[in-house]
Design a protein around this motif. Structure first.
Motif, short mmCIF file in Angstrom:
data_model
loop_
_atom_site.label_atom_id
_atom_site.label_comp_id
_atom_site.label_asym_id
_atom_site.label_seq_id
_atom_site.Cartn_x
_atom_site.Cartn_y
_atom_site.Cartn_z
N ARG A 20 38.42 49.63 43.41
CA ARG A 20 37.39 50.52 42.90
C ARG A 20 37.13 50.23 41.43
O ARG A 20 38.04 49.92 40.67
CB ARG A 20 37.80 51.98 43.08
N ALA A 21 35.86 50.37 41.03
CA ALA A 21 35.49 50.15 39.64
C ALA A 21 34.30 51.04 39.29
O ALA A 21 33.55 51.49 40.18
CB ALA A 21 35.14 48.69 39.38
N GLU A 22 34.15 51.30 38.02
CA GLU A 22 33.03 52.09 37.51
C GLU A 22 32.16 51.21 36.64
O GLU A 22 32.66 50.51 35.75
CB GLU A 22 33.56 53.28 36.71
N ILE A 23 30.86 51.22 36.89
CA ILE A 23 29.94 50.41 36.09
C ILE A 23 28.86 51.31 35.50
O ILE A 23 28.42 52.27 36.14
CB ILE A 23 29.30 49.28 36.92
N PHE B 170 32.19 40.24 43.32
CA PHE B 170 31.26 40.64 44.37
C PHE B 170 31.61 42.04 44.86
O PHE B 170 32.79 42.39 44.97
CB PHE B 170 31.29 39.64 45.53
N VAL B 171 30.58 42.81 45.15
CA VAL B 171 30.77 44.20 45.54
C VAL B 171 30.45 44.39 47.01
O VAL B 171 29.80 43.55 47.65
CB VAL B 171 29.88 45.13 44.68
N ARG C 82 32.90 49.01 44.85
CA ARG C 82 34.15 48.43 45.35
C ARG C 82 34.06 46.92 45.27
O ARG C 82 33.13 46.31 45.80
CB ARG C 82 34.43 48.87 46.79
N ILE C 83 35.02 46.32 44.58
CA ILE C 83 35.07 44.87 44.42
C ILE C 83 35.75 44.27 45.65
O ILE C 83 36.90 44.60 45.96
CB ILE C 83 35.84 44.48 43.14
N THR C 84 35.03 43.40 46.37
CA THR C 84 35.58 42.83 47.60
C THR C 84 36.27 41.49 47.35
O THR C 84 37.31 41.21 47.95
CB THR C 84 34.47 42.64 48.64
N TRP D 36 38.02 49.39 35.41
CA TRP D 36 38.78 49.34 36.66
C TRP D 36 39.33 50.72 36.98
O TRP D 36 39.93 51.39 36.14
CB TRP D 36 39.94 48.35 36.54
N LEU D 37 39.13 51.17 38.23
CA LEU D 37 39.61 52.48 38.68
C LEU D 37 40.80 52.38 39.62
O LEU D 37 41.44 53.39 39.93
CB LEU D 37 38.48 53.25 39.38
N SER D 38 41.12 51.18 40.10
CA SER D 38 42.28 51.00 40.98
C SER D 38 42.81 49.58 40.80
O SER D 38 42.16 48.73 40.19
CB SER D 38 41.92 51.27 42.45
N GLY D 39 43.98 49.32 41.36
CA GLY D 39 44.57 48.00 41.25
C GLY D 39 45.43 47.84 40.00
O GLY D 39 45.61 48.78 39.22
N PRO D 40 45.96 46.66 39.77
CA PRO D 40 46.88 46.43 38.65
C PRO D 40 46.24 46.53 37.28
O PRO D 40 46.94 46.62 36.28
CB PRO D 40 47.39 45.01 38.91
N ALA D 41 44.91 46.52 37.21
CA ALA D 41 44.22 46.61 35.91
C ALA D 41 43.61 47.99 35.68
O ALA D 41 42.74 48.14 34.82
CB ALA D 41 43.15 45.54 35.80
#
Length: 278
Positions: A235-238, A174-175, A164-166, A193-198
């Protein structure tokens, strides 16, 4: 569809699958239709400049142009890279028939995209463009496999993590908490990117420390959120990275048996060495 049909009843159709997985359809006809289970939108209409098919290895010549709108073709989607490498199927169909057969004109993907005054032009890379790649492997000190492919034989899911990007400071993300692994483990890795505008946009990771990392590209719509005071909570996947060196393959992944390179093969400088030269 017979060749003696009235050409005035033929229209161009496009099926496009963007890099984020979104499937879109367009037509040159003045009315939207459903062909092949996909709705072809008449607004905006896309226009192919020319289609050249040959039996040789010459690349197909084709550009696609269209207008930017607020629904299907948005400027922010082009700028964020959602259209880069989009898989494209261009065909002809008879708009007078409900279950019209289609005549495939070209298949491939979109290359360079240029924007100007509310419109865009995209280069189309046909199947013959794949002939530009090497058909046989060449020697190299680094691994030629793609991390997680059938040559590498590692299960990429083992090294995939959700974070999760804070907040964003400059070019660093930063996570919440700490990243798994150690410093540098995610350099050259993949990010999505898993959520948000991107949502759906993918890029690559440059480097990481314990609780942050930097990307090769941060979408403009995400960079605009860096000024807000509240946590982003995106949310993001790395995916852990590999620099394709034998040391990383052996120490980080214990996978040197599948290393696709020649790290100990003498280089061209061997021919220029003289006796007694250190």
């Amino acid at each position: 569809m017979s060749v003696d049909e009235n050409l005035k009843t033929l229209a161009y159709g496009w099926h496009i699958i963007r890099s984020d997985g979104v499937t879109l359809g367009f037509t040159s006809h003045d009315q939207s239709q459903i062909i092949g289970g996909i709705r072809l939108s008449a607004q905006p209409g896309l226009v192919p400049t020319k289609i050249i098919s040959s039996l040789g290895t010459q690349s197909d010549g084709l550009d696609i142009s269209g207008a930017l709108t607020d629904d299907a073709l948005r400027e922010e989607d082009l700028e964020s890279g959602r259209w880069n490498g989009a898989r494209t199927h261009i065909f002809l169909y008879n708009w007078m028939e409900d279950d019209a057969d289609i005549i495939t004109l070209a298949r491939g993907e979109l290359g360079e995209i240029r924007q100007s005054e509310g419109a865009f032009t995209a280069e189309f890379l046909g199947l013959t463009a794949q002939l530009d790649h090497e058909v046989a492997p060449v020697t190299s000190p680094n691994c030629r496999a793609r991390f997680g492919d059938h040559h590498c034989k590692l299960n990429q899911q083992r090294f995939t993590h959700e974070v999760r990007i804070t907040h964003i400071e400059g070019d660093r993300l930063f996570v919440d908490g700490n990243l798994p692994g150690t410093i540098g483990d995610f350099a050259f890795g993949e990010f999505r990117w898993l959520s948000g505008p991107a949502t759906g946009i993918s890029t690559f990771i440059l480097d990481n420390d314990n609780d942050s990392f930097s990307l090769t590209d941060i979408p403009h719509i995400i960079a605009m959120l860096s000024d807000q005071e509240e946590p982003l909570n995106l949310r993001a996947e790395i995916i852990m990275g590999c620099d394709k060196s034998i040391m990383t393959c052996s120490n980080r992944f214990q996978n040197s048996v599948n290393f696709r390179g020649e790290p100990y093969l003498p280089g061209n400088d061997l021919l220029t060495r003289y006796p007694g030269l250190n």
